[in-house]
Design an enzyme around this catalytic site. Structure first.
Site, PDB file in Angstrom:
ATOM      1  N   HIS A   1       6.323   2.336  -7.571  1.00 24.84           N
ATOM      2  CA  HIS A   1       6.031   0.956  -7.182  1.00 24.84           C
ATOM      3  C   HIS A   1       6.827  -0.033  -8.038  1.00 24.84           C
ATOM      4  CE1 HIS A   1       2.722   2.471  -4.722  1.00 24.84           C
ATOM      5  NE2 HIS A   1       2.582   1.252  -4.246  1.00 24.84           N
ATOM      6  N   GLU A   2       6.971   0.260  -9.322  1.00 20.77           N
ATOM      7  CA  GLU A   2       7.744  -0.633 -10.173  1.00 20.77           C
ATOM      8  C   GLU A   2       9.215  -0.619  -9.769  1.00 20.77           C
ATOM      9  OE1 GLU A   2       8.060  -3.611 -12.692  1.00 20.77           O
ATOM     10  OE2 GLU A   2       6.160  -2.570 -12.404  1.00 20.77           O
TER      11      GLU A   2
END
Length: 417
Positions: free
Chosen positions: A337-338
Site C-alpha cells: 500500500h505504501e
C-alpha cells in the site's frame, strides 16, 4: 449525494472541471508507456528461467530413474543436486521480478510527476510482481511433485489436464498475465460459451463512465475540501481537521465505491469475459461484514487468494501460529500500500503502511462479535467496520498525502519561501 450540497458547491466554487489544468507532461506519458512495455520483457525472462528449470527437472528425473536401477547411484545425492539448482532458480526469479518492480518504483518516484500516471504504472508493476512470484512458487511445487510422484502431494487433480512441464509455454504465461487473478495455475476454469461482446461493451462502458464520474467528483468536490484543509493541517487545528475529515468522508466514500464498482464489477468482468475466465467471484458482500477481518477476506478476492496461498498457508504449514501469519500478511500488504500511494505522490510517509498495520488490533477486537450468537452483535461489528472505514482510514490518509504533495510542489511550499 444530497442535491442541496451539489447546489451549494456550485454556488460557492462554480465549475472546477478543467481538462487543460491537469499537468500531464509528455515525459510522464512516454515513461508510463515505456514501463508498461517493459513488463513483457520481464515475463519473457521468467519464462526462460522456468524453461531452464523444466529442462533441468527432466534431466534430474532421468537420473533419479537410473539411480533406482543402478545401486551405485545415490538418489539422495541426485535430490540434493537438484535442490541446490532450485535455489539458483529461485534467486533468478526473485531478481528478475524485483528488478522490474524497482525500475518502476525508481522511475515513478523520480521522473513521473503526475500522480495518476504514476499510480497506474505502480499498480501494474505490483500486479505483475505478484503474478511473477506466484508463477515461480506454483511451478516449484509442480516441479517437486513431478520429481517425487511417490510422496503425498496437494496438487489438485484438475492440473493433470496440463501436467508439468507441459505448462511452461509462452501461451500459458501470457494467459496468466491477462487473466483476472494473481494466483498461477496451469489450467483455469473456462466459460464454455463464446465471448459475449455485448456484455464486454456494457461492462467497459460502465468502467469508462464511472472513471469519468470519479474524475468529476474529485475535481469538483474532493479537491476544494482538500485545499481548504491545508491551513488547518499547517496550524494543527485539531477540531478543524476533524471537521474536514468528516466532511471529506462523504465524497471519499462515494469515489471509493465508484472505483470499487468500476474495477471489480465492470473492468474485471469485462476482462474475464474476453479471456473466457470461469471463476468470476472477485468479491462477496463485504458491506455486510460483521467484523473488520470479514471485510478484508471478502472485498478483494484476488489479493485475498494470493495472500492465503503464498503467505498465510505456507507460514501456518511451517508451524507458525495463525496470528503470526496474519501479522505477516498485513505487514506485507502495508508495504504494498505504501508503494501504491507514497511512491506516486513522491512522499513516503508511512501512513498507508501504518493504516494496514492498525487493522490487526481492529480485527482482534471485532473477531469475537463475528462469532457471537444473535444479530445485534453482528450489527455492532458491522457498525464498527463502517465507522473505521469511512472516518478513520481513507479521508485522513487523503488529507495527509495531499498536504505532503502540496508541501513539496504546491501552495504550502510556495508559502514557506
Amino acid at each position: 449525494m444530497n442535491l442541496r450540497l451539489v447546489v451549494e458547491n456550485f454556488m460557492k466554487y462554480g465549475v472546477l472541471i478543467c481538462i487543460r489544468c491537469h499537468d500531464y507532461r509528455q515525459q510522464d506519458i512516454l515513461l508510463g508507456v515505456f514501463l508498461y512495455a517493459l513488463v513483457p520483457c520481464h515475463l519473457f525472462v521468467a519464462y526462460i528461467i522456468e524453461l531452464s528449470a523444466a529442462q533441468h527437472a527432466k534431466g534430474a528425473l532421468g537420473r533419479l530413474k537410473r539411480s533406482d536401477s543402478a545401486p551405485t547411484d545415490d538418489p539422495f545425492r541426485v535430490s540434493r543436486s537438484f535442490q541446490a539448482t532450485w535455489y539458483t532458480i529461485a534467486w533468478a526469479h526473485g531478481i528478475n521480478a524485483t528488478f522490474c518492480l524497482l525500475v518502476t518504483t525508481y522511475t515513478v518516484y523520480h521522473h513521473i510527476h503526475h500522480p495518476l500516471i504514476g499510480t497506474i504504472s505502480q499498480i501494474h508493476a505490483i500486479v505483475v510482481w505478484l503474478k511473477s512470484c506466484s508463477y515461480a512458487f506454483t511451478n516449484r511445487d509442480l516441479r517437486h511433485a513431478y520429481l517425487f510422484p511417490q510422496t503425498p502431494s496437494t496438487i489438485p487433480d484438475t492440473y493433470s489436464r496440463c501436467p508439468y512441464p507441459l505448462n511452461v509455454t509462452i501461451r500459458n504465461l501470457a494467459y496468466f498475465w491477462w487473466a483476472p487473478t494473481l494466483v498461477y495455475q496451469p489450467v483455469y476454469p473456462r466459460s464454455p460459451c463464446s465471448i459475449r461482446w455485448l456484455f464486454v461493451g456494457k461492462r467497459s462502458a460502465e468502467a469508462f463512465g464511472l472513471g469519468m464520474f470519479i474524475w468529476l467528483a474529485s475535481a469538483q468536490y474532493a479537491a476544494p475540501v482538500l485545499r481548504n484543509s491545508l491551513d488547518k493541517l499547517a496550524t494543527l487545528a485539531v477540531a478543524s481537521i476533524l471537521e474536514r475529515v468528516m466532511k471529506l468522508s462523504t465524497i471519499s466514500l462515494i469515489i471509493w465505491l465508484a472505483g470499487f464498482f468500476a474495477v471489480f464489477q465492470s473492468a474485471l468482468n469485462a476482462l474475464a469475459e474476453v479471456m473466457r475466465f470461469g471463476d468470476r467471484q472477485f468479491y462477496t458482500d463485504w458491506w455486510n461484514s460483521p467484523s473488520v477481518g470479514a471485510y478484508w477476506r471478502t472485498w478483494n478476492k484476488p489479493v485475498y487468494h494470493f495472500m492465503r496461498r503464498h503467505i498465510y498457508s505456507p507460514l501456518v504449514g511451517r508451524g507458525f501460529s495463525g496470528h503470526f501469519a496474519s501479522a505477516m500478511v498485513f505487514l506485507f500488504s502495508g508495504f504494498l500500500h505504501e508503494l501504491m500511494v507514497g511512491v506516486p505522490t513522491h512522499n513516503i510517509l508511512g501512513v498507508a503502511f501504518l493504516g494496514m498495520v492498525v487493522q490487526l488490533p481492529m480485527i482482534y477486537i471485532t473477531a469475537p462479535l463475528e462469532k457471537m450468537q444473535g444479530l445485534n452483535w453482528r450489527i455492532l461489528g458491522n457498525c464498527i467496520f463502517w465507522i473505521s472505514f469511512c472516518l478513520v482510514g481513507q479521508p485522513l490518509a487523503a488529507l495527509l498525502y495531499f498536504f505532503a504533495w502540496q508541501g513539496k510542489y504546491g501552495s504550502v511550499s510556495r508559502a514557506k519561501v
